[in-house]
Design a protein around this motif. Sequence first.
Motif, short mmCIF file in Angstrom:
data_model
loop_
_atom_site.label_atom_id
_atom_site.label_comp_id
_atom_site.label_asym_id
_atom_site.label_seq_id
_atom_site.Cartn_x
_atom_site.Cartn_y
_atom_site.Cartn_z
N GLY A 91 0.79 -1.22 0.00
CA GLY A 91 0.00 0.00 0.00
C GLY A 91 0.82 1.27 0.00
N THR A 92 2.13 1.18 0.26
CA THR A 92 2.96 2.38 0.23
C THR A 92 3.21 2.79 -1.22
OG1 THR A 92 5.00 1.07 0.22
CG2 THR A 92 4.11 1.72 2.38
N ASP A 93 3.65 4.04 -1.39
CA ASP A 93 3.97 4.51 -2.74
C ASP A 93 5.05 3.63 -3.38
OD1 ASP A 93 2.17 6.56 -2.45
OD2 ASP A 93 3.68 8.10 -2.03
N GLU A 94 6.06 3.26 -2.58
CA GLU A 94 7.15 2.45 -3.11
C GLU A 94 6.66 1.05 -3.53
OE1 GLU A 94 8.92 5.45 -0.31
OE2 GLU A 94 7.22 4.07 -0.27
N TYR A 95 5.73 0.51 -2.76
CA TYR A 95 5.18 -0.80 -3.12
C TYR A 95 4.58 -0.75 -4.52
CZ TYR A 95 2.14 -4.91 -3.16
OH TYR A 95 1.52 -6.08 -3.51
N TRP A 96 3.78 0.26 -4.77
CA TRP A 96 3.12 0.34 -6.07
C TRP A 96 4.10 0.70 -7.19
CZ3 TRP A 96 -0.86 -2.35 -6.59
CH2 TRP A 96 -1.77 -2.52 -5.53
N GLN A 100 4.63 -1.47 -10.61
CA GLN A 100 4.64 -0.89 -11.96
C GLN A 100 5.86 -1.35 -12.75
OE1 GLN A 100 3.43 3.50 -12.01
NE2 GLN A 100 3.47 3.05 -9.81
N TRP A 101 7.05 -1.31 -12.13
CA TRP A 101 8.25 -1.71 -12.85
C TRP A 101 8.30 -3.22 -13.08
CZ3 TRP A 101 10.80 1.60 -15.58
CH2 TRP A 101 10.75 2.94 -15.22
N LEU A 102 7.69 -3.97 -12.19
CA LEU A 102 7.56 -5.41 -12.40
C LEU A 102 6.74 -5.69 -13.66
CD1 LEU A 102 8.08 -8.29 -11.14
CD2 LEU A 102 5.86 -8.02 -10.01
N THR A 163 14.99 -4.29 -5.09
CA THR A 163 13.66 -4.90 -5.01
C THR A 163 13.49 -5.87 -6.17
OG1 THR A 163 12.55 -3.25 -6.39
CG2 THR A 163 12.68 -2.78 -4.00
N ILE A 164 12.34 -6.50 -6.21
CA ILE A 164 12.06 -7.40 -7.33
C ILE A 164 11.93 -6.64 -8.65
CG2 ILE A 164 11.08 -9.24 -5.93
CD1 ILE A 164 8.28 -8.23 -6.68
#
Length: 240
Positions: A91-96, A100-102, A163-164
Motif C-alpha cells: 500500500g505504500t507509494d514504493e510498493y506500487w 509498476q516496474w515489475l 527490489t524485485i
Amino acid sequence: MSTPDITLYTAQTPNGIKVSILLEELGLPYKTVAIDMSANTQKEPWFLAINPNGRIPAITDGARNVFESGAILQYLVDTYDTERRISYPHGTDEYWEVVQWLFFQNAGVGPMQGQANHFFRYAPEKIPYGIARYQAETRRLYSVLETRLAASKSGFLVGDRLTIADITTYGWVRSAGWAGVEIEDFPSLKRWEETLEKREAFRKGGDVPVPSKIKELIKDKARAEEEEKKARGWIVPEQK
C-alpha cells in the motif's frame, strides 16, 4: 512466517534466473529441478500440472503451485520477506512503484526483447523488418530504464534498496547483446547491471541451474552461431 518447502523448476534463461536470484537474496532453502526445454520437458503432463502454460519458471511451495515469474517474485517477497529487506509494505507509494516496474518488464522488456532474440538469432529466415522492429522497441524500453536509473539516488529502480523490480529486469539486460542491442548506449543501465553483478546472490542465482555462458557467447561469433543453430533445432519445431 511460513516454513519454506520450495522447489524451483527452471532453466538458464532471463526469466529462469529471476527466481533463483531472489531465493538467494532472501537466503531461502530451495531445491532445483532443471527443465530441458530442448526435450520439451515443460510440455510433459507432470509439469503441466504445476504450470498449465508449459513454461518456466515455476515453483512449488509445499502443496502450493505458483507460475509466471512476476507472480512468483511477488509471492516470495509477500510470504517470506517479513523484514522488508528487499520490499516495501503493501500500500505504500514504493510498493506500487515496484509493481509498476515489475509489470513494465513482464509486459514490455521481456516480450519485446524475446521477439528481438527470436528474429535476430533463431528465425529460420532473416526478416529485416522483424529484427529492426523488435530491436528498436527494446532500445526504447531500455531508454525508459536509463532515464529512471540516471535520476536514481540509490542506483536502484525503486526507493533506497534492491527490489524485485531490479531482479526481474536484470537477466534481460545481462542478455542485451544476444538481442543485438548495445548496452554501451545506456551508461546508467550498464552501471546498474555491473553493480548488481557484484552481489553474491546475483552471481550464485545467475548460474542456476547451470552456469551462464551468455556473455561469452555474445563475444564469440562462432560459438554464438553454433548455439543459435542448436537452439533453432527445437525452437522452430516447438512453434508448430
